[in-house]
Design a protein around this motif. Structure first.
Motif, PDB file in Angstrom:
ATOM      1  N   THR A   1      69.849 -40.081  35.972  1.00  0.00           N
ATOM      2  CA  THR A   1      69.581 -41.510  35.856  1.00  0.00           C
ATOM      3  C   THR A   1      68.797 -41.800  34.583  1.00  0.00           C
ATOM      4  O   THR A   1      69.062 -42.786  33.898  1.00  0.00           O
ATOM      5  CB  THR A   1      68.807 -42.014  37.093  1.00  0.00           C
ATOM      6  OG1 THR A   1      69.503 -41.594  38.265  1.00  0.00           O
ATOM      7  CG2 THR A   1      68.680 -43.521  37.095  1.00  0.00           C
TER       8      THR A   1
ATOM      9  N   LEU B   1      66.082 -40.423  46.128  1.00  0.00           N
ATOM     10  CA  LEU B   1      67.313 -40.816  46.810  1.00  0.00           C
ATOM     11  C   LEU B   1      67.769 -39.775  47.831  1.00  0.00           C
ATOM     12  O   LEU B   1      68.557 -40.090  48.729  1.00  0.00           O
ATOM     13  CB  LEU B   1      68.435 -41.069  45.801  1.00  0.00           C
ATOM     14  CG  LEU B   1      68.321 -42.330  44.957  1.00  0.00           C
ATOM     15  CD1 LEU B   1      69.509 -42.440  44.011  1.00  0.00           C
ATOM     16  CD2 LEU B   1      68.199 -43.575  45.824  1.00  0.00           C
TER      17      LEU B   1
ATOM     18  N   ILE C   1      67.571 -47.213  40.477  1.00  0.00           N
ATOM     19  CA  ILE C   1      67.405 -46.320  41.634  1.00  0.00           C
ATOM     20  C   ILE C   1      67.193 -47.131  42.905  1.00  0.00           C
ATOM     21  O   ILE C   1      67.774 -46.834  43.955  1.00  0.00           O
ATOM     22  CB  ILE C   1      66.260 -45.318  41.395  1.00  0.00           C
ATOM     23  CG1 ILE C   1      66.621 -44.371  40.250  1.00  0.00           C
ATOM     24  CG2 ILE C   1      65.939 -44.536  42.673  1.00  0.00           C
ATOM     25  CD1 ILE C   1      65.464 -43.536  39.740  1.00  0.00           C
TER      26      ILE C   1
ATOM     27  N   GLU D   1      65.088 -47.952  34.880  1.00  0.00           N
ATOM     28  CA  GLU D   1      65.525 -46.795  35.661  1.00  0.00           C
ATOM     29  C   GLU D   1      65.145 -46.969  37.137  1.00  0.00           C
ATOM     30  O   GLU D   1      65.960 -46.725  38.034  1.00  0.00           O
ATOM     31  CB  GLU D   1      64.908 -45.522  35.095  1.00  0.00           C
ATOM     32  CG  GLU D   1      65.279 -44.275  35.862  1.00  0.00           C
ATOM     33  CD  GLU D   1      64.592 -43.020  35.347  1.00  0.00           C
ATOM     34  OE1 GLU D   1      64.977 -41.935  35.822  1.00  0.00           O
ATOM     35  OE2 GLU D   1      63.677 -43.108  34.509  1.00  0.00           O
ATOM     36  N   ASN D   2      63.921 -47.400  37.399  1.00  0.00           N
ATOM     37  CA  ASN D   2      63.471 -47.597  38.786  1.00  0.00           C
ATOM     38  C   ASN D   2      64.243 -48.713  39.479  1.00  0.00           C
ATOM     39  O   ASN D   2      64.542 -48.611  40.678  1.00  0.00           O
ATOM     40  CB  ASN D   2      61.973 -47.848  38.838  1.00  0.00           C
ATOM     41  CG  ASN D   2      61.187 -46.579  38.653  1.00  0.00           C
ATOM     42  OD1 ASN D   2      61.574 -45.519  39.146  1.00  0.00           O
ATOM     43  ND2 ASN D   2      60.083 -46.660  37.934  1.00  0.00           N
TER      44      ASN D   2
ATOM     45  N   ALA E   1      71.032 -36.525  41.435  1.00  0.00           N
ATOM     46  CA  ALA E   1      70.404 -37.775  41.876  1.00  0.00           C
ATOM     47  C   ALA E   1      68.880 -37.652  41.819  1.00  0.00           C
ATOM     48  O   ALA E   1      68.325 -36.562  41.980  1.00  0.00           O
ATOM     49  CB  ALA E   1      70.836 -38.100  43.308  1.00  0.00           C
ATOM     50  N   PRO E   2      68.194 -38.762  41.612  1.00  0.00           N
ATOM     51  CA  PRO E   2      66.737 -38.742  41.642  1.00  0.00           C
ATOM     52  C   PRO E   2      66.226 -38.254  43.004  1.00  0.00           C
ATOM     53  O   PRO E   2      66.828 -38.544  44.046  1.00  0.00           O
ATOM     54  CB  PRO E   2      66.350 -40.206  41.421  1.00  0.00           C
ATOM     55  CG  PRO E   2      67.525 -40.807  40.731  1.00  0.00           C
ATOM     56  CD  PRO E   2      68.726 -40.092  41.280  1.00  0.00           C
TER      57      PRO E   2
END
Length: 162
Positions: free
Chosen positions: A10, A77, A36, A32-33, A73-74
């Motif tokens: 991401t 998540l 997400i 970015e946040n 993925a972060p």
């Protein structure tokens, strides 16, 4: 940049879009946040498991095999997905490439997951739905099963081994 190195995490995607179309008013981290957060909302609202996921997890659990998740993925998540799909109980370890120097197709996230599971990567099997994931697993010396999206199946009796 996109043609020479496809962004995978991401953060890399956010940096790519900023370099292509710079914006003002929000930091890279804020954007970015927000991305997400939106993805998390979509997972909660519309997330569905791929056909056969629970059956495969049940099979390996019944064989008392350790199951790990290695994802681009972060990290935040991961529980969203696992809880939404009701499959968190299957996983002994999870790893996000956001905690690595590089994301997939670099093998680091797979190597970290194998280490957490205390399993030699050559004794692992990866199930992958992306080219970057397949490359990462193979670079980590992990046997790989390619799981294309359902729309890409031409013969449902075909098993893709890489």
């Amino acid at each position: 940049m996109w043609l020479t190195k496809k962004p995978c995490t991401t953060r890399e995607v956010t940096e790519f879009w900023y370099s292509a179309f710079p914006w003002s008013g929000k930091s890279l981290e804020q954007v970015e946040n927000e991305v997400i957060d939106r993805v998390a909302t979509l997972i909660i609202e519309k997330g569905e498991p791929m056909e056969g996921v629970r059956e495969v997890l049940d099979f390996f659990q019944k064989k008392s095999l350790r199951i790990g998740l290695a994802t681009n993925a972060p990290a935040r998540l991961i529980p969203v997905v696992l809880n939404k799909l009701g499959i968190s109980k299957y996983f002994h370890s999870t790893s996000s490439s956001e905690d690595e120097v590089r994301g997939k197709p670099h093998p680091a996230v797979y190597l970290t997951t194998a280490k957490k599971l205390k399993v030699n990567p050559s004794k692992c099997i990866a199930f992958e739905d992306s080219l970057s994931g397949i490359i990462a697993a193979r670079k980590a010396n992990i046997k790989t099963v390619a799981v294309p999206h359902q729309s890409e199946f031409t013969d449902k009796n075909t098993i893709y081994l890489i």
